[in-house]
Design a protein around this motif. Structure first.
Motif, PDB file in Angstrom:
ATOM      1  N   SER A  42       0.797  -1.223   0.000  1.00 16.74           N
ATOM      2  CA  SER A  42       0.000   0.000   0.000  1.00 16.74           C
ATOM      3  C   SER A  42       0.828   1.270   0.000  1.00 16.74           C
ATOM      4  N   MET A  43       2.143   1.171   0.098  1.00 20.91           N
ATOM      5  CA  MET A  43       2.958   2.379   0.130  1.00 20.91           C
ATOM      6  C   MET A  43       3.501   2.682  -1.250  1.00 20.91           C
ATOM      7  N   VAL A  44       3.405   3.943  -1.648  1.00 11.86           N
ATOM      8  CA  VAL A  44       3.879   4.347  -2.961  1.00 11.86           C
ATOM      9  C   VAL A  44       4.699   5.610  -2.824  1.00 11.86           C
ATOM     10  N   ASP A  45       5.625   5.828  -3.764  1.00  9.28           N
ATOM     11  CA  ASP A  45       6.356   7.091  -3.776  1.00  9.28           C
ATOM     12  C   ASP A  45       5.716   8.006  -4.812  1.00  9.28           C
ATOM     13  N   VAL A  46       6.360   9.122  -5.108  1.00  7.26           N
ATOM     14  CA  VAL A  46       5.767  10.106  -6.005  1.00  7.26           C
ATOM     15  C   VAL A  46       5.490   9.546  -7.391  1.00  7.26           C
ATOM     16  N   ASP A  47       6.232   8.568  -7.829  1.00  6.45           N
ATOM     17  CA  ASP A  47       6.016   7.967  -9.143  1.00  6.45           C
ATOM     18  C   ASP A  47       5.036   6.800  -9.087  1.00  6.45           C
ATOM     19  N   LYS A  48       4.398   6.609  -7.966  1.00  7.18           N
ATOM     20  CA  LYS A  48       3.422   5.528  -7.757  1.00  7.18           C
ATOM     21  C   LYS A  48       4.062   4.146  -7.855  1.00  7.18           C
ATOM     22  N   ARG A  49       5.383   4.088  -7.644  1.00  5.90           N
ATOM     23  CA  ARG A  49       6.054   2.789  -7.599  1.00  5.90           C
ATOM     24  C   ARG A  49       5.813   2.174  -6.231  1.00  5.90           C
ATOM     25  N   LEU A  50       5.560   0.886  -6.217  1.00  6.95           N
ATOM     26  CA  LEU A  50       5.398   0.210  -4.932  1.00  6.95           C
ATOM     27  C   LEU A  50       6.738   0.153  -4.215  1.00  6.95           C
ATOM     28  N   VAL A  51       6.721   0.328  -2.939  1.00  9.01           N
ATOM     29  CA  VAL A  51       7.954   0.304  -2.171  1.00  9.01           C
ATOM     30  C   VAL A  51       7.991  -0.896  -1.230  1.00  9.01           C
ATOM     31  N   SER A  52       7.231  -1.917  -1.566  1.00  4.98           N
ATOM     32  CA  SER A  52       7.168  -3.079  -0.688  1.00  4.98           C
ATOM     33  C   SER A  52       8.518  -3.745  -0.519  1.00  4.98           C
ATOM     34  N   SER A  53       9.341  -3.757  -1.556  1.00  2.00           N
ATOM     35  CA  SER A  53      10.657  -4.394  -1.427  1.00  2.00           C
ATOM     36  C   SER A  53      11.514  -3.655  -0.416  1.00  2.00           C
ATOM     37  N   VAL A  54      11.337  -2.346  -0.314  1.00  2.00           N
ATOM     38  CA  VAL A  54      12.084  -1.563   0.662  1.00  2.00           C
ATOM     39  C   VAL A  54      11.699  -1.990   2.072  1.00  2.00           C
ATOM     40  N   LEU A  55      10.411  -2.155   2.310  1.00  2.00           N
ATOM     41  CA  LEU A  55       9.939  -2.506   3.639  1.00  2.00           C
ATOM     42  C   LEU A  55      10.323  -3.914   4.055  1.00  2.00           C
ATOM     43  N   ASP A  56      10.632  -4.743   3.089  1.00  2.00           N
ATOM     44  CA  ASP A  56      11.050  -6.110   3.393  1.00  2.00           C
ATOM     45  C   ASP A  56      12.547  -6.211   3.689  1.00  2.00           C
ATOM     46  N   ASP A  57      13.274  -5.167   3.386  1.00  2.00           N
ATOM     47  CA  ASP A  57      14.725  -5.161   3.510  1.00  2.00           C
ATOM     48  C   ASP A  57      15.142  -4.737   4.920  1.00  2.00           C
ATOM     49  N   ASP A  58      15.819  -5.628   5.630  1.00  5.34           N
ATOM     50  CA  ASP A  58      16.265  -5.313   6.984  1.00  5.34           C
ATOM     51  C   ASP A  58      17.179  -4.089   7.023  1.00  5.34           C
ATOM     52  N   LEU A  59      17.929  -3.841   5.954  1.00  2.00           N
ATOM     53  CA  LEU A  59      18.817  -2.675   5.925  1.00  2.00           C
ATOM     54  C   LEU A  59      18.033  -1.366   5.968  1.00  2.00           C
ATOM     55  N   PHE A  60      16.825  -1.363   5.397  1.00  2.00           N
ATOM     56  CA  PHE A  60      15.989  -0.166   5.472  1.00  2.00           C
ATOM     57  C   PHE A  60      15.738   0.197   6.928  1.00  2.00           C
ATOM     58  N   TRP A  61      15.341  -0.802   7.711  1.00  2.00           N
ATOM     59  CA  TRP A  61      15.034  -0.562   9.125  1.00  2.00           C
ATOM     60  C   TRP A  61      16.313  -0.265   9.916  1.00  2.00           C
ATOM     61  N   ALA A  62      17.392  -0.936   9.564  1.00  2.70           N
ATOM     62  CA  ALA A  62      18.650  -0.756  10.295  1.00  2.70           C
ATOM     63  C   ALA A  62      19.262   0.626  10.059  1.00  2.70           C
ATOM     64  N   ASN A  63      19.069   1.184   8.866  1.00  5.64           N
ATOM     65  CA  ASN A  63      19.712   2.446   8.514  1.00  5.64           C
ATOM     66  C   ASN A  63      18.941   3.689   8.938  1.00  5.64           C
TER      67      ASN A  63
END
Length: 185
Positions: A42-63
């Motif tokens: 359900s999360m999108v950026d300005v280009d309406k690209r899904l960002v689900s892969s970002v949320l699945d990445d532990d590095l996103f949360w770690a950084n």
């Protein structure tokens, strides 16, 4: 006091990490924060690209880095012997990285709950007998404010959104001022 606090966008500054991930200036990243619950599709950026892969990445949360005001107030409340309950909608799969991140940044707390279902944080409020809650999502804040004093941490300017009886604040220092005034904390 027993304090409930949301992790994402209250403690953790996720907007900057999104900006880095999409190689855009921080101000150009728009995440549809108010119609989401970190459900991956359900999360999108300005280009309406899904960002689900970002949320699945532990590095996103770690950084992600903590918001300074939240870091200061959380630790102040903890050191003042208040019980801190961090309750978030991050998936339970991210519990270990969330716990690691809190330790890395020396954010002190009593209990971490991952996997809370959006709209169902009241379960934990009742379970832990919380005194108030700090939330960044106006929809969630409105729901929570029906049963507990709730502060809507309005970092993104959500004036157009109904937050019920939640008290809008722009930072955690405002919360501390209100607590001192009304609860002698």
């Amino acid at each position: 006091m027993k304090i409930g606090i949301n992790l994402d966008s209250v403690l953790a500054n996720l907007e900057e990490e999104f900006a880095i991930r999409f190689n855009q200036a921080e101000s150009s990243v728009i995440v549809d924060r108010w119609d989401r619950s970190f459900i991956e599709d359900s999360m999108v950026d300005v280009d309406k690209r899904l960002v689900s892969s970002v949320l699945d990445d532990d590095l996103f949360w770690a950084n992600a880095i903590p918001n300074d005001d939240a870091w200061n107030m959380l630790n102040k409340w903890f050191m003042s012997t208040h019980d801190i309950f961090i309750i978030c909608t991050r998936s339970a799969r991210h519990f270990d990285i969330s716990e690691w991140w809190l330790g890395r940044w020396h954010l002190y707390y009593n209990n971490l709950i991952c996997g809370a279902i959006r709209g169902n944080k009241n379960t934990y409020i009742d379970m832990f007998n919380l005194d108030f809650f700090v939330e960044d999502d106006p929809v969630e804040a409105k729901q929570l404010s029906k049963s507990i004093p709730t502060f809507l941490l309005d970092r993104a300017g959500t004036d157009g959104y109904d937050c019920g009886s939640a008290v809008r604040v722009s930072n955690c220092y405002d919360i501390d001022k209100i607590l001192k005034e009304y609860f002698e904390v």
